[in-house]
Design an enzyme around this catalytic site. Structure first.
Site, PDB file in Angstrom:
ATOM      1  N   VAL A  40       0.638  -1.245   0.016  1.00 44.63           N
ATOM      2  CA  VAL A  40      -0.052  -0.283   0.090  1.00 44.63           C
ATOM      3  C   VAL A  40       0.930   1.167  -0.201  1.00 44.63           C
ATOM      4  CG1 VAL A  40      -2.076   1.272   1.049  1.00 44.63           C
ATOM      5  CG2 VAL A  40      -1.745  -1.291   1.282  1.00 44.63           C
ATOM      6  N   ASP A 148     -12.837 -10.549   5.828  1.00 36.73           N
ATOM      7  CA  ASP A 148     -11.680 -10.116   6.437  1.00 36.73           C
ATOM      8  C   ASP A 148     -11.746  -9.149   7.411  1.00 36.73           C
ATOM      9  OD1 ASP A 148      -9.187 -10.679   7.069  1.00 36.73           O
ATOM     10  OD2 ASP A 148      -8.228  -9.745   5.499  1.00 36.73           O
TER      11      ASP A 148
END
Length: 632
Positions: A40, A148
């Site tokens: 990220v 998740d």
């Protein structure tokens, strides 16, 4: 993607040698973290809005089944527009290394906050769970199961939590990687059916929400820590360890952590449990809902670094004749993610790459044609400053504003006499046809004695406007607005006359304190505006506000101006807004499909002691504010 936007320790990590410097025109400023599915990065839109760029791991990208599912999940995620989700604003699922961009949230993850500052107070936990529950309502409404949900995928912003990475874990569930031992999802926050490989449903996310609530209040997972196999066994066969959990949270957490999915509360009931635990009929989120030490972390993350200044590269060389085009979405001369073992090329950005007009980033051009088995990408939406999702689109040759390589001029060829004769004949025919068309248009534009002109298409008279005579001197005949008059006299054709100035927006009409009772409706065309039984534009029912066919609702965010411009430009449309999603002061835009626009401001709901159920509203109406497309 697991891992969230923030990494433990340093918030903004410098780029390493194997990190790209640019992704599809987004110059990278720092690395925010890494997870099981990729890395990220922090970047910015041309307008300066920070975004998180998530680049999928190469081994996932090489799996055809993963790519197919990833494209489907990103398309679904782009439809999610909740107050407590980080919207997906851009993506390219066909890139060599697929990526997506979400709005950057300047706040720590719940995991980071608890590890650094310990458990959260009860009031904070209730507001946290209520915000996540609202996010799950929107996510499930788009046909997505998060799969998740964990503390690392919940970011703590100053105005509430933000749920990220919803649904993307599904893309890796049945790929060749999972069958070879790669685990998708976090064992400590899985549901029993997920751990056992059974069917995953929205109830799976409710179990994870109970685990998140217990973690926020206790500072540790409800089923302990240790090896994955040990944790998963306890989740499936043993009861959670909730010693020390505050009494106000026991019913909420206990119901969410039922082993049987059918015994767990629905997301809407979770919100009711939060209200009951707080002794309120509706939760009110204060400005400072987080502990002071956690709120201070937001200030640190708000000071995001800017990317290094890019050097301006020379214009791209023209491609050789007959060469194949580059990969879809690749900008000529733009930096791409470096291949293994190759040096990183100089970074570029669409805003600084060339002297030509800057090209917009990914998501501002036409959607790409996707390969077999891929669902079409939704059309581009407004810029992330307006908060809606921006569709995936290529940035490259053919995209609006992209630099167009100049092909070498072909060598002049000798024209045959026959070809010249043919060209002359075509030109003569075009001149004759143009003269005939001009004569017809000239006759159709003559004024009659009432000062009206004939409509060229229908022959019926219409009133003359300022445009008909614009630019004419005293005594000169009115032109037809096409510039043909000047050209007929041998002079240079004049440009088209200016269009009429845009009409002023309609004046707002305000109606104060309307009690809209359950089963009654409002029609924006009515003046005065009063509830009635049927035939309205918006009604109040057992589930909340809803609009009729052709109508659209948008719930405004905190800080958005309640203006006509806002209501016209917003695109986060829905037809239903539940009571649980509204509080005192909530504002809702309504477009009724007949050209009228309204702003509804919630003043409150009927008290439990009142025999009727109603919502009290202030309503501002702009009648005729939108152009309505007439059926052909």
């Amino acid at each position: 993607m697991s891992g969230g936007q923030h990494h433990r320790g340093t918030v903004f990590q410098p780029l390493e040698e194997d990190d790209p410097r640019s992704v599809a025109g987004y110059r990278l400023a720092a690395r925010l973290g890494a997870g099981g599915m990729g890395k990220v990065y922090l970047s910015y839109t041309p307008g300066g809005r920070p975004v998180a760029i998530k680049v999928i791991r190469p081994d996932f990208a090489q799996d055809a089944e993963f790519r197919r599912r990833f494209a489907q999940e990103v398309q679904a995620a782009q439809r999610v527009q909740g107050l407590y989700t980080a919207p997906v604003i851009d993506a390219d699922t066909d890139a060599r290394e697929p990526w997506l961009a979400t709005a950057y949230v300047p706040g720590p993850s719940l995991a980071d906050a608890v590890q650094r500052h310990g458990p959260m107070p009860v009031d904070t936990v209730l507001l946290l769970v209520a915000g996540i529950a609202e996010a799950l309502q929107v996510i499930h409404g788009a046909g997505i199961v998060h799969r998740d949900l964990k503390p690392g995928n919940v970011l703590l912003a100053s105005d509430g939590p933000r749920v990220i990475d919803f649904g993307i874990a599904r893309a890796a569930d049945a790929t060749s990687l999972t069958s070879s031992g790669v685990t998708i999802g976090t064992p400590s926050f899985m549901a029993p059916e997920q751990a056992a490989g059974s069917t995953v449903t929205p109830a799976t996310d409710v179990f994870a929400l109970g685990q998140v609530a217990a973690y926020a209040a206790l500072g540790s997972p409800a089923f302990g820590e240790g090896t994955s196999h040990g944790v998963l066994y306890r989740i499936v066969h043993e009861e959670p360890s909730l010693d020390g959990l505050p009494e106000q949270l026991r019913e909420l957490v206990g119901r969410c952590l039922e082993k049987d999915p059918a015994a767990r509360p629905a997301v809407a009931e979770v919100l009711t449990l939060c209200h009951r635990a707080s002794d309120q009929t509706a939760l009110r989120r204060p400005e400072e809902w987080l502990p002071g030490a956690v709120a201070a972390d937001i200030t640190t993350r708000a000071a995001a670094p800017a990317p290094a200044a890019a050097t301006t590269p020379p214009p791209p060389a023209a491609p050789p004749a007959g060469s194949a085009p580059g990969p879809a979405g690749q900008v000529p001369g733009a930096a791409q993610a470096p291949a293994a073992g190759h040096a990183t090329p100089p970074p570029t950005h669409p805003a600084t790459a060339h002297a030509a007009p800057p090209a917009p980033p990914q998501g501002f051009g036409p959607p790409p044609a996707m390969g077999p088995g891929h669902a079409p990408t939704p059309p581009p939406q407004p810029h992330p400053y307006t908060h809606p999702v921006v569709g995936a689109a290529p940035y490259g040759p053919g995209a609006p504003g992209a630099p167009v390589p100049q092909a070498p001029a072909p060598a002049p060829k000798r024209k045959s006499r026959a070809a010249l004769v043919a060209v002359a004949a075509i030109v003569a025919f075009a001149v004759a046809g143009g003269a005939t068309a001009y004569a017809l248009l000239k006759d159709s534009g003559k004024e009659d004695r009432a000062g009206r002109t004939q409509d060229a298409s229908s022959g019926t008279p219409k009133p003359a406007t300022e445009t008909d005579t614009a630019g004419q001197g005293d005594g000169a005949p009115a032109g037809d607005g096409t510039g043909a008059d000047a050209g007929a006299d041998g002079g240079e054709a004049s440009p088209s006359a200016p269009a009429d100035p845009p009409a002023a927006p309609p004046e707002p009409v305000e109606y104060k304190g309307i009690d809209l009772t359950e089963g009654y409706e409002l029609t924006l065309a009515d003046d005065p505006l009063k509830p009635k039984r049927e035939g309205g534009d918006i009604d109040y029912g057992t589930s909340g506000l809803s609009t009729s066919d052709g109508g659209r609702l948008v719930m405004l965010r905190n800080g958005q101006a309640g203006t006509l411009e806002t209501c016209l430009n917003e695109t986060r449309y829905t037809r239903y807004i539940r009571d649980s999603q509204m509080t005192k002061g909530s504002r809702v835009c309504l477009q009724n499909g007949a050209g009228d626009v309204a702003l509804l401001t919630v003043l409150g709901f009927s008290p439990e002691s009142d025999p009727s159920d109603y919502i009290t509203l202030d309503v501002t109406v702009w009648r005729g504010a939108m152009d309505v497309e007439q059926p052909s």
